[in-house]
Design an enzyme around this catalytic site. Sequence first.
Site, PDB file in Angstrom:
ATOM      1  N   CYS A 181      16.379  13.434  -7.348  1.00 24.67           N
ATOM      2  CA  CYS A 181      14.563  14.169  -7.755  1.00 24.67           C
ATOM      3  C   CYS A 181      14.465  14.856  -9.121  1.00 24.67           C
ATOM      4  O   CYS A 181      14.099  14.524  -9.475  1.00 24.67           O
ATOM      5  CB  CYS A 181      14.210  14.035  -6.396  1.00 24.67           C
ATOM      6  SG  CYS A 181      13.916  13.272  -5.202  1.00 24.67           S
TER       7      CYS A 181
ATOM      8  N   ASP B  40     -13.626  -9.160   2.688  1.00 27.91           N
ATOM      9  CA  ASP B  40     -13.018  -9.828   4.049  1.00 27.91           C
ATOM     10  C   ASP B  40     -13.337  -9.642   5.051  1.00 27.91           C
ATOM     11  O   ASP B  40     -14.778  -9.520   5.682  1.00 27.91           O
ATOM     12  CB  ASP B  40     -11.862  -7.862   4.267  1.00 27.91           C
ATOM     13  CG  ASP B  40     -11.423  -7.953   4.785  1.00 27.91           C
ATOM     14  OD1 ASP B  40     -10.602  -9.106   5.088  1.00 27.91           O
ATOM     15  OD2 ASP B  40     -11.158  -7.668   6.182  1.00 27.91           O
TER      16      ASP B  40
ATOM     17  N   ASP C  54     -11.819  -3.632   5.577  1.00 30.07           N
ATOM     18  CA  ASP C  54     -11.682  -2.531   6.558  1.00 30.07           C
ATOM     19  C   ASP C  54     -10.380  -1.606   6.790  1.00 30.07           C
ATOM     20  O   ASP C  54     -10.349  -1.440   7.988  1.00 30.07           O
ATOM     21  CB  ASP C  54     -12.358  -2.502   7.738  1.00 30.07           C
ATOM     22  CG  ASP C  54     -12.274  -3.570   8.676  1.00 30.07           C
ATOM     23  OD1 ASP C  54     -11.669  -4.798   7.970  1.00 30.07           O
ATOM     24  OD2 ASP C  54     -12.167  -3.574  10.134  1.00 30.07           O
TER      25      ASP C  54
ATOM     26  N   ASP D  57      -5.996  -4.103   3.424  1.00 31.56           N
ATOM     27  CA  ASP D  57      -6.828  -4.140   2.318  1.00 31.56           C
ATOM     28  C   ASP D  57      -7.400  -2.738   0.748  1.00 31.56           C
ATOM     29  O   ASP D  57      -8.074  -2.768   0.642  1.00 31.56           O
ATOM     30  CB  ASP D  57      -8.720  -3.818   2.775  1.00 31.56           C
ATOM     31  CG  ASP D  57      -9.142  -4.936   4.258  1.00 31.56           C
ATOM     32  OD1 ASP D  57      -8.518  -6.382   3.503  1.00 31.56           O
ATOM     33  OD2 ASP D  57      -9.682  -4.953   4.941  1.00 31.56           O
TER      34      ASP D  57
ATOM     35  N   CYS E 215     -30.233  24.870 -19.802  1.00 25.06           N
ATOM     36  CA  CYS E 215     -30.530  23.422 -20.386  1.00 25.06           C
ATOM     37  C   CYS E 215     -28.860  23.112 -20.855  1.00 25.06           C
ATOM     38  O   CYS E 215     -28.037  23.767 -20.248  1.00 25.06           O
ATOM     39  CB  CYS E 215     -30.773  23.942 -22.364  1.00 25.06           C
ATOM     40  SG  CYS E 215     -29.824  25.037 -23.063  1.00 25.06           S
TER      41      CYS E 215
ATOM     42  N   CYS F  31      16.045  15.861  -2.752  1.00 31.70           N
ATOM     43  CA  CYS F  31      17.370  15.930  -2.886  1.00 31.70           C
ATOM     44  C   CYS F  31      17.450  15.959  -4.111  1.00 31.70           C
ATOM     45  O   CYS F  31      16.715  16.137  -5.371  1.00 31.70           O
ATOM     46  CB  CYS F  31      17.978  14.473  -2.722  1.00 31.70           C
ATOM     47  SG  CYS F  31      17.475  12.812  -3.777  1.00 31.70           S
TER      48      CYS F  31
ATOM     49  N   CYS G 186     -25.881  24.304 -22.340  1.00 28.49           N
ATOM     50  CA  CYS G 186     -25.158  25.311 -21.619  1.00 28.49           C
ATOM     51  C   CYS G 186     -23.598  24.757 -20.846  1.00 28.49           C
ATOM     52  O   CYS G 186     -22.868  25.570 -21.112  1.00 28.49           O
ATOM     53  CB  CYS G 186     -25.663  26.452 -20.586  1.00 28.49           C
ATOM     54  SG  CYS G 186     -27.339  26.871 -21.185  1.00 28.49           S
TER      55      CYS G 186
END
Length: 859
Positions: free
Chosen positions: A42, A525, A724, A728, A106, A39, A109
């Site tokens: 923003c 958890d 999981d 979390d 090397c 909008c 580089c």
Amino acid sequence: MTFPQLEPLSEGQGHTCDSSEMEHAMRKTTTLAITGMNCASCVGRVEKALTRLDGVADVSVNLASGTAQVTHDSTLPVSALADALDGAGYPAQSDDITLQIEGMSCASCVARVEKALGALPGVIAAEVNFAGESAHVRYLSGAVTPEEIAAASTNAGYRASPAEAPDTVADRKAAETTALARKTMLAALLALPVFVIEMGSHLIPGMHEWVMATLGHETSRLLQFVLTTLVLAGPGRMFYLRGFPSLFKGQPDMNALVALGTSAAYGFSTVSTFAPGLLPEGTAHVYFEAAAVIVVLILLGRWLEARAKGRTGAAIARLVGLRPRTARVERGGEMQELPISEVEVGDTLQIRPGEKVAVDGTVLSGRSYVDESMISGEPVPVEKTDGAELVGGTVNGTGSLTMRATRVGADTVLSQIIKLVEQAQGAKLPVQGVVDRITAWFVPAVIAAAVLTVGAWLIFGPAPALPLALVAGVAVLIIACPCAMGLATPTSIMVGTGRAAELGVLFHKGDALQTLQEARLVALDKTGTLTEGRPALTDLLPCDKSQEATILRLVAGAEAGSEHPIARAIASEAERRGLDLPRAEAFDAIPGKGLTARVEGRTLLIGNAALMRDNAVAPEDFSADAGALASEGKTPLFVAIDGQPAAILAVADPIKDGTPEAIRALHDMGLSVAMLTGDTPETARAIARQLGIDRVEAGLLPADKVARLKDLQSEHGKIAFVGDGINDAPALAQADIGIAIGSGTDVAIEAADVVLISGDLRGVVNAFSISRHTMRNIRQNLLWAFGYNTLLIPVAAGALYPFGGPLLSPMLAAGAMALSSVFVLANALRLRRLRPALKGDPGPAAVRKATAAQPAPAE
């Protein structure tokens, strides 16, 4: 003091620039793609955030195109614009590109390529992998193009092109290895006569006289000159084509060291052969064998490096090899063999016995066991029936399956795993920053050391000083090549992360490989991490043992019509035992207490002690058992049939099979273990007692977990969090290392630094083990690489000569340099044999322990 009056310039004689014109000349306009704008307000926020920056002259934001044109001082980095947008909540859109880089020889580089890429406006970060010969670049969309990024590296002397597919990269590296083998063989064949003529004359009695008698002094030198010229102009030409340009640009690399050293030896020998009068008397020696053998040994080292580098990417090659090339797809009512690229989501596929599963999907019909070991690391095939999920690349067993494709192409699990492994292998760990800072000045320092060595020998050395100075200077140039430094870290990362993927551990974010081994506490958890995440019937204690099956059958029949988790757990256990479930004739749920039902003419009461007392059933006979079950974190339920106590049941969220073993292993590693859960304190403490968890934080909301993690970080330093679920994700992001169980949600996995493909907690132990072994391997490599150069440069310079020690031959210096790189690579490749610290889930045949966990809510 007075100054003479200057006459003003007439029109056309000159022009003075005012300050505004100078400022305009120093400005540039950057176009950024902005995300999150929807909008006009923003737009205002974006403009305000950008104009607030010092050095921004003008901002024009286009909502329709989602872009912002920013006119700013050239001294203001584009990354500052990106930071301002991030802070305002409208991040600039960024893209990633992976480039194949050619010509790096090397560690110095690497620094030059990164500097060239990082200097581009719009490049946020550039990470170059020496071992992988690639660069991963993140840049702001619209500020710079991929073509400009590739051109920046090419202009710096290192040709860049978009990364090829992994199998194409493997083919190209194999071709490079073959080409190096041919060059090495040709150089060795040409150098062998030179070596035999010159060194044999010094080492083999009578050899010098034989050479003089058959070839003669002049012919011998001419033959050495011709053969050495062929070596340097043929197989060794690559060192000069790359080394001298880098030297002239003021950015010398390893090729420059080789080019300088061999050119010095070859040039001095050529003058000694054709114009010895130009040199002081007694100094016209030849060192053709040194120049030729140096090229041979360094080519040999490059060839061995190339072979070893190919093996470091073996994990990617194996994963890519899992992809089938064709699939049997239903088209027009019949099965057709089609290329895998033509499979679409929703297609019906047939998987015959022994075939690889083509894409991810769901079983429509059939029954078989599928080997998922290369995806999950689990050794036992998994049973697949109607509705089961299939993963592309896994191997079907003896049954036939029909499946529906749900994910194809880059969206498959295998493709995502390959992408994560590639990202992890290309990552740059914090420890690499130290190496980069050292190697940035190392080569120029070596050249300076070689010049000082030559000067010192010419001034203080014994006669003939000139050839001795030449030998010492060339030896310093050759032995100090920083190849081993550049290979020390990236090769270990590539092999370690590749082996981790084979064991079911994916390092989503590269620096987690180093950070994980620094953690001192692991926070876990509970639901879905320590436990299965679903209630199950763990205990059935009947008054009459002979009536156990009958009681379970009646209770399951009463619960069969309910969707409550406890009801489903009881019904599932009855179905597992093969009991037929009767139909309940009447059913009445009593909130907070349980239920009453009539099954096969018998009245059942199922619920807590309050329900029993309300119906004049005394549960006292079971009070001891109920208390014991509750203390274990289980939910006890009383059963009465026709007004008489019949049994006590216990329902819990079972602890996963591997959890106790994993907790013990984490303790053995010297780690503290904490549990962060939203469950009740009583249940959490019961589980902690059984598993030996050191600290329990219960009754936590997602925001509370983040706050507790901050407290733990202040107490213990770096910590890892394992979870999981969606809830979390904030905790995974807050922890120093977030570890997501692969069976969890996409949100959790995206927020994590490390992803476990299987849901087995033993994968956490393997992740720590891999991190520790890999970092130990890196430290060994760095200790060798830095120690080697620190100790041998003074030896090559002749520091031992005044004390009766040897003056190191340039040939031996070249051999030592090559062996140093080979040692580093061989040490890194040991990680391929790394065994899992703990083996995963033994499979469906294993007897599951009904240990305690989360009690389910009472009905």
